[in-house]
Design an enzyme around this catalytic site. Structure first.
Site, PDB file in Angstrom:
ATOM      1  N   ARG A  55       0.899  -1.100  -0.066  1.00 37.14           N
ATOM      2  CA  ARG A  55      -0.229  -0.131   0.083  1.00 37.14           C
ATOM      3  C   ARG A  55       0.748   1.232  -0.046  1.00 37.14           C
ATOM      4  O   ARG A  55       0.288   2.331  -0.215  1.00 37.14           O
ATOM      5  CB  ARG A  55      -1.083   0.077   1.265  1.00 37.14           C
ATOM      6  CG  ARG A  55      -2.171  -0.968   1.253  1.00 37.14           C
ATOM      7  CD  ARG A  55      -2.939  -1.191   2.346  1.00 37.14           C
ATOM      8  NE  ARG A  55      -2.056  -1.321   3.552  1.00 37.14           N
ATOM      9  CZ  ARG A  55      -2.529  -1.240   4.702  1.00 37.14           C
ATOM     10  NH1 ARG A  55      -3.842  -1.082   4.891  1.00 37.14           N
ATOM     11  NH2 ARG A  55      -1.695  -1.643   5.748  1.00 37.14           N
ATOM     12  N   LYS A 155       3.413 -19.450   6.810  1.00 38.82           N
ATOM     13  CA  LYS A 155       2.752 -19.725   7.988  1.00 38.82           C
ATOM     14  C   LYS A 155       2.723 -18.753   8.941  1.00 38.82           C
ATOM     15  O   LYS A 155       3.371 -17.619   8.696  1.00 38.82           O
ATOM     16  CB  LYS A 155       3.619 -20.908   8.625  1.00 38.82           C
ATOM     17  CG  LYS A 155       5.076 -20.263   9.063  1.00 38.82           C
ATOM     18  CD  LYS A 155       5.511 -20.753  10.529  1.00 38.82           C
ATOM     19  CE  LYS A 155       4.969 -20.018  11.657  1.00 38.82           C
ATOM     20  NZ  LYS A 155       5.950 -19.243  12.214  1.00 38.82           N
ATOM     21  N   HIS A 185       9.077 -22.575   6.680  1.00 39.42           N
ATOM     22  CA  HIS A 185      10.684 -22.449   5.872  1.00 39.42           C
ATOM     23  C   HIS A 185      11.783 -23.610   6.520  1.00 39.42           C
ATOM     24  O   HIS A 185      12.633 -23.880   5.980  1.00 39.42           O
ATOM     25  CB  HIS A 185      11.091 -21.054   6.331  1.00 39.42           C
ATOM     26  CG  HIS A 185      11.673 -20.820   7.588  1.00 39.42           C
ATOM     27  ND1 HIS A 185      10.680 -20.547   8.717  1.00 39.42           N
ATOM     28  CD2 HIS A 185      12.807 -20.747   7.959  1.00 39.42           C
ATOM     29  CE1 HIS A 185      11.502 -20.059   9.729  1.00 39.42           C
ATOM     30  NE2 HIS A 185      12.762 -20.326   9.387  1.00 39.42           N
ATOM     31  N   LYS A 189      15.438 -26.115   4.895  1.00 35.16           N
ATOM     32  CA  LYS A 189      16.885 -25.973   5.443  1.00 35.16           C
ATOM     33  C   LYS A 189      17.405 -27.269   4.886  1.00 35.16           C
ATOM     34  O   LYS A 189      17.040 -28.377   5.105  1.00 35.16           O
ATOM     35  CB  LYS A 189      16.604 -25.890   6.904  1.00 35.16           C
ATOM     36  CG  LYS A 189      16.060 -24.603   7.701  1.00 35.16           C
ATOM     37  CD  LYS A 189      16.362 -24.349   9.143  1.00 35.16           C
ATOM     38  CE  LYS A 189      15.632 -23.216   9.434  1.00 35.16           C
ATOM     39  NZ  LYS A 189      16.342 -22.051   9.636  1.00 35.16           N
ATOM     40  N   GLU A 223      15.889 -19.938  20.618  1.00 33.41           N
ATOM     41  CA  GLU A 223      16.388 -18.784  20.058  1.00 33.41           C
ATOM     42  C   GLU A 223      16.916 -17.570  21.039  1.00 33.41           C
ATOM     43  O   GLU A 223      16.409 -17.566  22.224  1.00 33.41           O
ATOM     44  CB  GLU A 223      15.095 -18.021  19.401  1.00 33.41           C
ATOM     45  CG  GLU A 223      14.494 -18.843  18.091  1.00 33.41           C
ATOM     46  CD  GLU A 223      13.439 -18.049  17.557  1.00 33.41           C
ATOM     47  OE1 GLU A 223      13.897 -17.258  16.612  1.00 33.41           O
ATOM     48  OE2 GLU A 223      12.281 -17.997  17.801  1.00 33.41           O
ATOM     49  N   ASP A 242       3.289 -20.070  17.048  1.00 40.70           N
ATOM     50  CA  ASP A 242       4.470 -19.703  16.352  1.00 40.70           C
ATOM     51  C   ASP A 242       5.285 -20.845  15.815  1.00 40.70           C
ATOM     52  O   ASP A 242       6.050 -20.670  14.695  1.00 40.70           O
ATOM     53  CB  ASP A 242       5.094 -18.389  16.996  1.00 40.70           C
ATOM     54  CG  ASP A 242       5.988 -17.816  16.071  1.00 40.70           C
ATOM     55  OD1 ASP A 242       5.718 -17.447  14.899  1.00 40.70           O
ATOM     56  OD2 ASP A 242       7.302 -17.662  16.491  1.00 40.70           O
ATOM     57  N   HIS A 247       6.894 -25.488  12.747  1.00 37.52           N
ATOM     58  CA  HIS A 247       8.368 -26.113  12.652  1.00 37.52           C
ATOM     59  C   HIS A 247       8.795 -27.338  13.441  1.00 37.52           C
ATOM     60  O   HIS A 247       9.288 -28.369  13.017  1.00 37.52           O
ATOM     61  CB  HIS A 247       9.455 -24.916  12.855  1.00 37.52           C
ATOM     62  CG  HIS A 247       9.268 -23.780  12.161  1.00 37.52           C
ATOM     63  ND1 HIS A 247       8.749 -23.630  10.944  1.00 37.52           N
ATOM     64  CD2 HIS A 247       9.338 -22.437  12.686  1.00 37.52           C
ATOM     65  CE1 HIS A 247       8.561 -22.297  10.765  1.00 37.52           C
ATOM     66  NE2 HIS A 247       8.966 -21.638  11.769  1.00 37.52           N
ATOM     67  N   LYS A 345      11.868 -18.118  22.874  1.00 32.91           N
ATOM     68  CA  LYS A 345      12.648 -16.750  22.810  1.00 32.91           C
ATOM     69  C   LYS A 345      13.505 -16.465  23.941  1.00 32.91           C
ATOM     70  O   LYS A 345      13.160 -16.988  25.070  1.00 32.91           O
ATOM     71  CB  LYS A 345      11.632 -15.762  22.146  1.00 32.91           C
ATOM     72  CG  LYS A 345      10.867 -16.031  21.298  1.00 32.91           C
ATOM     73  CD  LYS A 345      10.946 -14.972  20.009  1.00 32.91           C
ATOM     74  CE  LYS A 345      10.086 -15.197  18.940  1.00 32.91           C
ATOM     75  NZ  LYS A 345      10.830 -15.956  17.940  1.00 32.91           N
TER      76      LYS A 345
END
Ligand code: BG6
Length: 496
Positions: A55, A155, A185, A189, A223, A242, A247, A345
């Site tokens: 946009r 996703k 994704h 890998k 992570e 998430d 995954h 995380k």
């Protein structure tokens, strides 16, 4: 060191790729850089076109500059020549459009694609999943769905089974299943692809790949980053939606599935879905024994003080940034060998690995055996990609039978001289080639949601608490207790 055999640099056919959400993080951080890398390796024919749509008001040159700045920011060590970039950028165009709005003027996008109906056309929806249905319908209404056109969905597909079902239905009204490419994704890998090769192209493993020989499996995706700028989105999701729904469950499927008959996309996906269907449901009765939720507070990361999740979000929230789960697969192969999953995380490091822990030896020749570490296979997905078998050996030299736990180590960095393409490089080329094997089928996504929905419901019914953990640690202490209750412990690699 070996050169990788016959690198896959076969050019794809010329294509037109339309990226909706082109000025967003995914597009600028992953998609455009991945396309640049494939172009630089001569895989993308010069007649191809990349059309960024969003946009924001800007022209082609401004968008190209935005893409270049982002490339430099995210690949600081990679030299990029101005002339080279200009040549690549000549494939890139920009169209300002509110694609959710059917009444918007789609003329500029039609013009950008006019006369290219016979080229492979791909629409990439780097947008919020709630918009997938509307944008698909608008693509159709604008007459842009050329024969054989494909659509790529990022996703998460929805936020639960019901919303996933609705998205799949709405997109399915425009695109047939074999032209829908749902991205996870992790499937792109290098090391994840190697799981299939490792398991099924070596005769050693299959006879011991079951609960008779394996005590349990651990899958960790840790992570070090926090939710940061994504906190607003993340708060509507949490670690379970998430990371686990996609995954971690994909990794679990690849480790647990039966040998497929061949590598045809549907043959492999059929096997994966059987695993998902065999996952024992988590209910409010067992949720406290089967799961742990955590949320990071302030702490340290990379030697620097970092804020807690609620400070980043600017509000109190009970969204989990860490989750650990004991998953049971109720089938012949895995009965009695649980899969422990954890992801979070702001953990102590960024690493993804799979630990296959074999059962204790039946009888120790030398001592009571209780302090002998078990045989373990460590599959390191990132970073420091590699596979290790941890074995007990005799410490060489005099001094009696002294034992040592040592790795038989296949380190990718030492063994192969190759650049590992980003997962998106492989996945984007796979879309153009029409290779569905690296993408999730509708029933796969929905089966994963079904199991995850059970956990979400159980958390709600049970009011399962979210335990705090300091940023830069291994997660809440309750995560260790999840395994401790079973007489097990997360493998932290220290003994290797
Ligand atoms: C994404 C999640 O799918 O995967 C992110 O939405 C996460 O929250 C990311 O950071 C991790 O991917 P990778 O490739 O860095 O392990």
């Amino acid at each position: 060191m070996q050169k990788s055999s016959s690198p896959q640099l076969i050019p794809v056919t010329a294509f037109d790729l339309v990226v909706f959400g082109a000025t967003g993080d995914l597009s600028l951080r992953k998609l455009i850089p991945s396309l640049f890398h494939r172009w630089r390796d001569n895989q993308i024919p010069p007649e191809s076109k990349i059309v960024g749509v969003s946009r924001s008001a800007m022209g082609d040159d401004e968008f190209r500059q935005l893409a270049l700045d982002s490339f430099r920011k995210h690949h600081p060590s990679e030299a990029i020549d101005d002339g080279e970039w200009r040549e690549f950028a000549s494939l890139v165009k920009y169209v300002e459009l509110d694609a959710v709005n059917a009444d918007a003027d789609w003329g500029a996008l039609k013009d950008a694609l006019a006369g290219c109906e016979d080229k492979q056309r791909v629409f990439y929806l780097a947008l919020a999943p709630g918009l997938y249905g509307a944008v698909s319908a608008n693509i159709d209404r604008a007459g842009l769905k050329s024969p054989g056109a494909r659509i790529v969905l990022e996703k998460p597909i929805g936020k639960d089974l019901e919303s996933a079902h609705e998205i799949n239905r709405a997109v399915g009204e425009v695109f047939s299943e074999d032209s829908i490419f749902r991205i996870d994704h992790y499937l792109g890998k290098e090391t994840v692809q190697n799981l299939i090769v490792l398991r099924f192209m070596n005769s050693l493993f299959e006879p011991v790949w079951n609960a008779h020989a394996i005590d349990h499996v651990e899958i960790t995706v840790a992570e070090s980053i926090g939710a940061g700028m994504r906190a607003d989105y993340y708060d509507t999701s949490g670690a379970l939606r998430d990371m686990v729904q996609n995954h971690l469950l994909q990794l679990l499927c690849l480790v647990a599935m039966e040998p497929p008959l061949d590598l045809e996309p549907d043959t492999v996906r059929d096997e994966k879905i059987k695993v998902l269907r065999a996952l024992r449901p988590v209910t409010s009765e067992n949720v406290r024994y089967a799961t742990v939720r955590g949320q990071y507070g302030p702490g340290a990361s990379g030697g620097e003080a970092v804020p807690g999740y609620s400070d980043e979000l600017g509000a109190q929230s009970d969204t989990e940034t860490f989750v650990a789960i004991k998953a049971n697969i109720d089938n012949w192969r895995w009965k009695g060998a649980p899969f422990y999953l954890r992801t979070g995380k702001r953990m102590n490091a960024r690493y993804s690995e799979i630990i296959i822990q074999f059962r204790d030896i039946a009888h120790a020749l030398m001592r009571d055996g209780s302090d002998l570490p078990p045989t373990r296979m460590v599959i390191r997905l990132q970073p420091d990609e590699g596979v290790k078998m941890l074995l007990v050996t005799k410490d060489p030299g005099p001094g009696g039978m002294r034992l040592r736990y040592v790795p038989l180590n296949l380190s990718y960095a030492d063994a192969f001289e190759a650049r590992y393409p980003d997962a998106y490089e492989r996945l984007l080329m796979a879309v153009v080639r029409g290779d569905l094997g690296l993408f999730m089928r509708r029933d796969e996504v929905e089966s994963a949601w079904k199991w995850v929905d059970g956990i979400l419901q159980a958390w709600q019914d049970d009011k399962t608490p979210v335990h705090p953990y300091a940023a830069g640690t291994e997660g809440p202490v309750q995560s260790a207790m999840l395994l401790d209750r079973d007489g097990r412990a997360w493998f932290d690699g220290k003994s290797a």
